[in-house]
Write a protein that holds these residues in place. Structure first.
Motif, short mmCIF file in Angstrom:
data_model
loop_
_atom_site.label_atom_id
_atom_site.label_comp_id
_atom_site.label_asym_id
_atom_site.label_seq_id
_atom_site.Cartn_x
_atom_site.Cartn_y
_atom_site.Cartn_z
N UNK A 1 0.82 -1.21 0.00
CA UNK A 1 0.00 0.00 0.00
C UNK A 1 0.86 1.26 0.00
N UNK A 2 1.97 1.22 0.74
CA UNK A 2 2.86 2.39 0.79
C UNK A 2 3.48 2.68 -0.57
N UNK B 1 -15.63 -2.07 10.77
CA UNK B 1 -14.70 -0.95 10.61
C UNK B 1 -14.55 -0.59 9.14
N UNK B 2 -14.47 -1.59 8.27
CA UNK B 2 -14.37 -1.30 6.83
C UNK B 2 -15.65 -0.66 6.31
N UNK B 3 -16.79 -1.13 6.82
CA UNK B 3 -18.06 -0.55 6.38
C UNK B 3 -18.15 0.92 6.78
N UNK B 4 -17.71 1.24 7.99
CA UNK B 4 -17.79 2.62 8.48
C UNK B 4 -16.93 3.57 7.63
N UNK C 1 -9.60 1.92 4.49
CA UNK C 1 -10.56 1.02 5.14
C UNK C 1 -10.00 -0.40 5.21
N UNK C 2 -9.38 -0.84 4.12
CA UNK C 2 -8.77 -2.17 4.12
C UNK C 2 -7.67 -2.27 5.17
N UNK C 3 -6.81 -1.27 5.24
CA UNK C 3 -5.71 -1.31 6.20
C UNK C 3 -6.23 -1.32 7.64
#
Length: 462
Positions: free
Chosen positions: A61-62, A117-120, A82-84
């Motif tokens: 990702x970085x 958490x990903x949904x939020x 969100x994935x992270x």
């Protein structure tokens, strides 16, 4: 494409290089569970391989954030963040489970929280393509429940299939490769930028699995543990959710023409929902058979046993590596068969090809003791077990030297600890002294050597 490949290579390199130090850390930390009755390995092996895979995810990702074209994914979408966030939470729960064996209900709750958490943060299913109906917009609660369900099912499917060395990482790598080709086609051919995050997730997932596989192939030096299996399951589910819930099928202009053509053209939209099922298909069938088998015997459906599919492959005569390769074959057949069908759903050649390959797979299941012979010019490029002539000559020379040493009295009853395990005085008609068969002692303790270098583990017969 070059930036995706660069991200894949960086992720694989970081995962591979970190797995060795993580293995040493796992040994020091005591993350080496005792061997259970249903396990197929015979030596204590450290877990916590998910630590290296998580840092490979972070590195991917970085790097992608600093590339020219992929940087737009981070600017226009919040899905990578969100994935992270979800991956960090599920990885932490997996690390704790690998070390302290936390309760199954706690893990289930953690999986649901990670999905929440990903949904939020916006990684959720907004609409759903329904056959003969079209695109159906979901309410917030419907999208949340469907997203959480898909994440939890995929995570546990990957966790369930992690029963042999290299099996889970290889099957997820195959599924993510097919998914990458599908998502890249949506992004490149149709020009839909909303498919770019899913393409990035698939490339990073391939890198995580490819970097870990050299350490995890049989005989495994380290296991990924729940910290790794739950992590790659979550990344796989995140890609499916991204391209299914964020890409509007109307943009692809799939509903033009007759109703029959629209149905055929809608097939690519359903593929993201089917791709996680390529991982679930084999373990789900195994799970159903296990529940029926245990219930028929009067046992609890949750009671562990050695009746799983990979156990049965070993029992009928397949080696550990061959059993894994057979399951690779079936995973690739399902994943790439679905991918090919999405490209041209009206072609009968695709169905015919899948049928022929299925017949080949069934034939492989019936040939557990078949071992191909490599030609003499190719012996330098194949594993030693396929070098029939050279292996036979070496074994014969070794046996002859040991027999001559025994007959010369080099190894007697008091030969000391440096005598070979099978160098004992013959008794009678070639039987060892005391009437017991010689036992070849294998390497004790944790699996050693480097990731690529083959560790010669002697056969143990107890």
């Amino acid at each position: 494409m070059r930036e995706y490949l660069l991200t894949l290579c960086i992720t694989a390199a970081v995962t591979y290089l970190l797995t060795g130090p993580v293995r040493k850390f796992a040994i020091v930390a005591g993350a080496m569970p005792e061997i259970r009755a249903r396990d197929v390995h015979r030596e204590p092996t450290p877990r916590l391989g998910g630590i290296a895979m998580f840092f490979g995810l972070c590195a991917g990702l970085l790097v992608a954030d600093h590339l020219t074209n992929l940087n737009e994914v981070f600017e226009k979408s919040n899905e990578p963040r969100a994935l992270l966030s979800g991956a960090a939470l599920i990885w932490l729960i997996g690390v704790l489970d690998d070390k302290f064996e936390i309760d199954a209900l706690i893990k289930l709750g953690g999986q649901m929280i990670a999905a929440g958490v990903m949904v939020m943060q916006g990684l959720t299913i907004l609409w759903l393509p329904v056959p003969w109906v079209g695109t159906v917009a979901l309410t917030q609660w419907q999208g949340t429940l469907l997203t959480v369900a898909l994440v939890v099912i995929t995570i546990n499917a990957v966790n369930f299939v992690d029963g042999l060395d290299g099996l889970a990482a290889g099957m997820v790598c195959i599924a993510s490769a097919a998914f990458f080709m599908y998502a890249y086609r949506i992004w490149y051919s149709y020009g839909i930028e909303a498919a770019a995050p899913a393409t990035l997730f698939a490339a990073i997932l391939m890198g995580m699995c490819l970097g870990f596989l050299p350490h995890n192939m049989h005989p495994a030096r380290i296991f990924m543990g729940d910290s790794g299996s739950m992590l790659i399951g979550l990344v796989l589910a995140a890609g499916a959710i991204s391209v299914t819930g964020q890409v509007d099928p109307d943009i692809m202009r799939l509903f033009s023409g007759s109703e029959r053509n629209a149905v055929h053209q809608m097939v690519p939209v359903y593929i993201p929902l089917l791709m996680p099922l390529t991982i679930i298909a084999i373990p789900a069938a195994d799970l159903i058979l296990a529940i029926v088998r245990r219930t028929w015997r009067g046992q609890s459906p949750f009671a562990a046993d050695r009746g799983h599919l990979h156990h049965r492959l070993l029992e009928i005569g397949h080696s550990h590596s061959r059993a894994v390769l057979i399951m690779y074959f079936w995973s690739a057949l399902i994943a790439f068969g679905a991918l090919t069908y999405s490209v041209n759903a009206a072609s009968m050649w695709i169905v015919l090809g899948v049928v022929i390959l299925s017949a080949i797979g069934l034939a492989l299941l019936l040939l557990p003791r078949f071992r191909p012979r490599a030609p003499r010019w190719a012996e330098a490029f194949v594993p030693p077990r396929y070098r029939r002539r050279r292996a036979a000559a070496t074994a014969a020379a070794t046996a002859a030297s040991e027999r001559s040493a025994v007959s010369a009295g080099q190894y007697g009853p008091d030969a000391g600890p440096h005598a070979p395990a099978d160098a004992v005085e013959p008794d009678g008609a070639g039987a060892p002294a005391g009437g017991k068969a010689p036992v070849t002692v294998g390497v004790t303790g944790a699996n050693g050597a480097t990731a690529i270098g083959g560790r010669r583990s002697s056969k143990v017969r107890i």
